[in-house]
Design a protein around this motif. Structure first.
Motif, PDB file in Angstrom:
ATOM      1  N   SER A 271       0.837  -1.206   0.000  1.00  0.00           N
ATOM      2  CA  SER A 271       0.000   0.000   0.000  1.00  0.00           C
ATOM      3  C   SER A 271       0.879   1.265   0.000  1.00  0.00           C
ATOM      4  O   SER A 271       0.445   2.334  -0.422  1.00  0.00           O
ATOM      5  N   CYS A 272       2.123   1.122   0.461  1.00  0.00           N
ATOM      6  CA  CYS A 272       2.980   2.322   0.502  1.00  0.00           C
ATOM      7  C   CYS A 272       3.318   2.802  -0.910  1.00  0.00           C
ATOM      8  O   CYS A 272       3.616   3.980  -1.100  1.00  0.00           O
ATOM      9  N   ILE A 273       3.267   1.909  -1.890  1.00  0.00           N
ATOM     10  CA  ILE A 273       3.551   2.336  -3.270  1.00  0.00           C
ATOM     11  C   ILE A 273       2.394   3.211  -3.764  1.00  0.00           C
ATOM     12  O   ILE A 273       2.614   4.245  -4.402  1.00  0.00           O
ATOM     13  N   ASP A 274       1.148   2.825  -3.424  1.00  0.00           N
ATOM     14  CA  ASP A 274      -0.012   3.658  -3.801  1.00  0.00           C
ATOM     15  C   ASP A 274       0.136   5.039  -3.159  1.00  0.00           C
ATOM     16  O   ASP A 274      -0.140   6.064  -3.763  1.00  0.00           O
ATOM     17  N   TRP A 275       0.548   5.040  -1.883  1.00  0.00           N
ATOM     18  CA  TRP A 275       0.720   6.316  -1.175  1.00  0.00           C
ATOM     19  C   TRP A 275       1.820   7.148  -1.851  1.00  0.00           C
ATOM     20  O   TRP A 275       1.632   8.343  -2.097  1.00  0.00           O
ATOM     21  N   LEU A 276       2.940   6.501  -2.186  1.00  0.00           N
ATOM     22  CA  LEU A 276       4.045   7.228  -2.849  1.00  0.00           C
ATOM     23  C   LEU A 276       3.603   7.808  -4.188  1.00  0.00           C
ATOM     24  O   LEU A 276       4.017   8.901  -4.569  1.00  0.00           O
ATOM     25  N   ASN A 277       2.733   7.055  -4.883  1.00  0.00           N
ATOM     26  CA  ASN A 277       2.263   7.526  -6.201  1.00  0.00           C
ATOM     27  C   ASN A 277       1.556   8.877  -6.104  1.00  0.00           C
ATOM     28  O   ASN A 277       1.486   9.611  -7.076  1.00  0.00           O
ATOM     29  N   LEU A 315       7.913   8.174   4.732  1.00  0.00           N
ATOM     30  CA  LEU A 315       7.422   6.791   4.712  1.00  0.00           C
ATOM     31  C   LEU A 315       8.308   6.025   5.678  1.00  0.00           C
ATOM     32  O   LEU A 315       9.523   5.932   5.477  1.00  0.00           O
ATOM     33  N   TRP A 316       7.715   5.511   6.747  1.00  0.00           N
ATOM     34  CA  TRP A 316       8.494   4.954   7.849  1.00  0.00           C
ATOM     35  C   TRP A 316       8.189   3.472   8.024  1.00  0.00           C
ATOM     36  O   TRP A 316       7.026   3.098   8.207  1.00  0.00           O
ATOM     37  N   VAL A 317       9.245   2.652   8.000  1.00  0.00           N
ATOM     38  CA  VAL A 317       9.076   1.216   8.267  1.00  0.00           C
ATOM     39  C   VAL A 317       9.273   0.976   9.758  1.00  0.00           C
ATOM     40  O   VAL A 317      10.354   1.229  10.290  1.00  0.00           O
ATOM     41  N   GLN A 318       8.216   0.526  10.416  1.00  0.00           N
ATOM     42  CA  GLN A 318       8.342   0.147  11.834  1.00  0.00           C
ATOM     43  C   GLN A 318       8.227  -1.377  11.898  1.00  0.00           C
ATOM     44  O   GLN A 318       7.127  -1.924  12.023  1.00  0.00           O
ATOM     45  N   ARG A 319       9.367  -2.013  11.768  1.00  0.00           N
ATOM     46  CA  ARG A 319       9.404  -3.485  11.734  1.00  0.00           C
ATOM     47  C   ARG A 319       8.910  -4.053  13.070  1.00  0.00           C
ATOM     48  O   ARG A 319       9.300  -3.539  14.129  1.00  0.00           O
ATOM     49  N   PRO A 320       8.083  -5.104  13.056  1.00  0.00           N
ATOM     50  CA  PRO A 320       7.632  -5.676  14.329  1.00  0.00           C
ATOM     51  C   PRO A 320       8.836  -6.065  15.193  1.00  0.00           C
ATOM     52  O   PRO A 320       9.781  -6.685  14.706  1.00  0.00           O
ATOM     53  N   CYS A 346       3.365   8.035   6.203  1.00  0.00           N
ATOM     54  CA  CYS A 346       2.810   6.705   5.953  1.00  0.00           C
ATOM     55  C   CYS A 346       3.684   5.738   6.740  1.00  0.00           C
ATOM     56  O   CYS A 346       4.919   5.816   6.675  1.00  0.00           O
ATOM     57  N   ILE A 347       3.051   4.878   7.549  1.00  0.00           N
ATOM     58  CA  ILE A 347       3.821   3.929   8.362  1.00  0.00           C
ATOM     59  C   ILE A 347       3.447   2.514   7.940  1.00  0.00           C
ATOM     60  O   ILE A 347       2.259   2.192   7.811  1.00  0.00           O
ATOM     61  N   VAL A 348       4.452   1.681   7.703  1.00  0.00           N
ATOM     62  CA  VAL A 348       4.198   0.278   7.349  1.00  0.00           C
ATOM     63  C   VAL A 348       5.105  -0.606   8.189  1.00  0.00           C
ATOM     64  O   VAL A 348       6.064  -0.121   8.801  1.00  0.00           O
ATOM     65  N   SER A 349       4.817  -1.908   8.228  1.00  0.00           N
ATOM     66  CA  SER A 349       5.665  -2.771   9.043  1.00  0.00           C
ATOM     67  C   SER A 349       6.821  -3.359   8.223  1.00  0.00           C
ATOM     68  O   SER A 349       7.812  -3.822   8.783  1.00  0.00           O
ATOM     69  N   TRP A 350       6.714  -3.362   6.918  1.00  0.00           N
ATOM     70  CA  TRP A 350       7.831  -3.792   6.051  1.00  0.00           C
ATOM     71  C   TRP A 350       7.508  -3.294   4.649  1.00  0.00           C
ATOM     72  O   TRP A 350       6.341  -3.323   4.236  1.00  0.00           O
ATOM     73  N   ALA A 351       8.507  -2.826   3.938  1.00  0.00           N
ATOM     74  CA  ALA A 351       8.250  -2.220   2.621  1.00  0.00           C
ATOM     75  C   ALA A 351       9.012  -2.968   1.528  1.00  0.00           C
ATOM     76  O   ALA A 351      10.023  -3.615   1.811  1.00  0.00           O
TER      77      ALA A 351
END
Ligand code: UDP
Length: 471
Positions: A271-277, A315-320, A346-351
């Motif tokens: 979903s982060c790619i959609d956000w980056l777009n 865009l921030w990766v917060q790895r578990p 935008c925060i994701v757990s892995w990109a």
């Protein structure tokens, strides 16, 4: 005569596995080369869960996975704090099984004709000798860092480590070729130990003695980036294959099958790619500390405030598991951070990191400076802010900031004001300057893997040499 057959055995961590799978695929494109890839059961299961490796490698009838245990309990988090235990597990439990596999098959047609293993696997020297086949070490960290590892005995002999006094800014003179560049704080993190009799330092000294016994050394770098260091290496190990950036080499070779590939041990949040777009060109800072590094809750909040106060999109990766204690004990994130993040974050757990760094919206990378991340950023022309966590990352970040001038080094500091200032410098005040320099280095990286480039030629030579290693 047996077919050329390579046994590839990576250190069971995200970075090395990623690199070695790429090398495996590049070798498999040459159908007469057979590849057996040795994974630990833990890594293999994660690859099966989160990637298409099985489908991807099914294209190559000359490829096969084999799995072995890593000797660690199932629930071990296998993060940065566990690296010592991971290496110990491989030595005690996986290496005897690896030896058995190599020796068992030496008498039949699927015998290995050479071994490619991680540079830290000192046990491989004896196995290769007993099997009478060549050993090629693939050290997947940066040559500039490995060079400092090899200098550890000299640093001890010259009394540079353990440090006398507390001045981490004092220059270090015992690493040849790095005089005037390296301060104490830029040496690998283990050099800060007050007692040299700790397993990691003893292992690094042992590694230095073994590396020179291999027939060759494969390195993930390119001549235009690390030429002076590579020259130093050649005096020690004459046969060096500098084939990086490996992921760029891979992209160039598989250009016709243009789908991005993944070797991720976590589920990529696309979903982060959609956000980056939806974000403007070069406006977003990508933030990630890789697969092993951790931070405290206090550091986490400093990062968050620094990012928000800089008013930059991120865009921030917060790895578990990467924020210590967060899972057991939630923190109250101030509303101001939540609201600002909704606006520009935008925060994701892995990109899908390679894809993210190649995205036109990305203008900078706040990274822990793991070597894969550093090279991926260099190859895409993305300037960096470096917050190194451990081992080689302290060296890489110094090279990024001081030698290659591709970003800023934030090592040993983690406060919101510094983060805000550095983000503004890279993403705004000196944006054009940094982007131009990064673009120049990216062009050199791309040229090195293009036909006739130095890394392209070294890969061709490696393939040719493997073809000739028959028994
Ligand atoms: N990575 C990824 N997605 C993420 C974070 C990292 O795919 O959200 C990949 C990254 O592209 C790199 C690897 O994980 O190839 C991390 O390796 P690196 O050497 O940079 O650091 P380490 O994790 O070993 O500390």
């Amino acid at each position: 005569m047996a077919v050329p057959h390579v046994f590839i055995f990576p250190l069971p961590l995200q970075g090395p596995v990623n690199c070695m799978l790429k090398l495996a695929e590049l070798l498999c494109l040459h159908q007469e080369i057979h590849v057996t890839f040795i994974n630990t059961e833990y890594i293999h299961q994660r690859l099966l869960n989160y990637t298409d490796v099985l489908i991807r490698f099914a294209k190559y009838p000359n490829f096969k996975f084999v799995t072995i245990p890593d000797g660690l309990p199932e629930d071990n988090p296998r993060n940065g704090e566990q690296v010592g235990k991971i290496i110990e597990g491989v030595e005690k439990v996986s290496s005897p099984l690896f030896r058995e596999m190599v020796m068992m098959t030496t008498t039949n047609y699927c015998a290995p004709t050479c071994l490619i293993v991680d540079g830290i696997f000192t046990f491989a020297v004896d196995i290769a000798k007993d099997a009478k086949i060549p050993l090629l070490y693939f050290d997947t960290i940066s040559p500039c860092a490995i060079w400092t590892y090899l200098a550890v005995p000299k640093l001890i002999e010259d009394g540079e480590i353990p440090f006398k006094g507390n001045d981490l800014d004092a220059l270090v003179n015992s690493v040849s070729g790095m005089e005037g560049v390296m301060r104490r704080r830029d040496l690998p993190s283990y050099c800060r130990a007050t007692d040299l009799d700790i397993p990691i330092i003893q292992h690094i000294i042992k590694q230095g003695k073994h590396i020179v016994q291999a027939q060759a050394l494969i390195l993930n770098t390119f001549e235009a980036l690390e030429g002076p260091i590579l020259s130093q290496f050649r005096a020690l190990c004459p046969n060096i294959y500098a084939i990086g950036p490996l992921h760029t080499q891979m992209k160039a070779k598989l250009a016709s099958q243009s789908l991005p590939t993944s070797n991720s041990l976590w589920k990529e949040d696309m979903s982060c790619i959609d956000w980056l777009n939806k974000q403007p060109n070069k406006s977003v800072l990508f933030v990630s500390i890789g697969s092993l590094a951790t931070m405290s809750k206090a550091q986490f909040l400093e990062f968050w405030y620094g990012l928000v106060n800089s008013k930059t999109r991120f865009l921030w990766v917060q790895r578990p598991g990467s924020i210590i204690g967060l899972e057991d004990d939630d923190i109250n994130v101030p509303m101001e951070l939540v609201e600002s993040t909704k606006e520009r974050g935008c925060i994701v757990s892995w990109a899908p990191q390679e894809e993210v760094l190649a995205h036109p919206s990305i203008g900078g990378f706040l990274t822990h400076c793991g070597w894969n991340s550093t090279l991926e950023s260099i190859a895409e022309g993305v300037p960096m802010i470096c917050w190194p966590y451990f081992v080689d990352q302290q060296v890489n970040s110094r090279y990024v900031g001081e030698v290659w001038k591709l970003g800023l080094d934030m090592k040993d500091v983690c406060d919101r004001a510094t983060i805000e200032r550095m983000v503004i410098e890279v993403m705004d005040v000196k944006k054009i300057e940094f982007l131009e320099r990064a673009k120049q280095m990216s062009n050199l990286a791309i040229a090195s893997v293009g036909e006739g480039g130095a890394s392209y030629q070294d890969l061709e030579r490696l393939i040719e040499d493997i073809r000739l290693m028959r028994i």
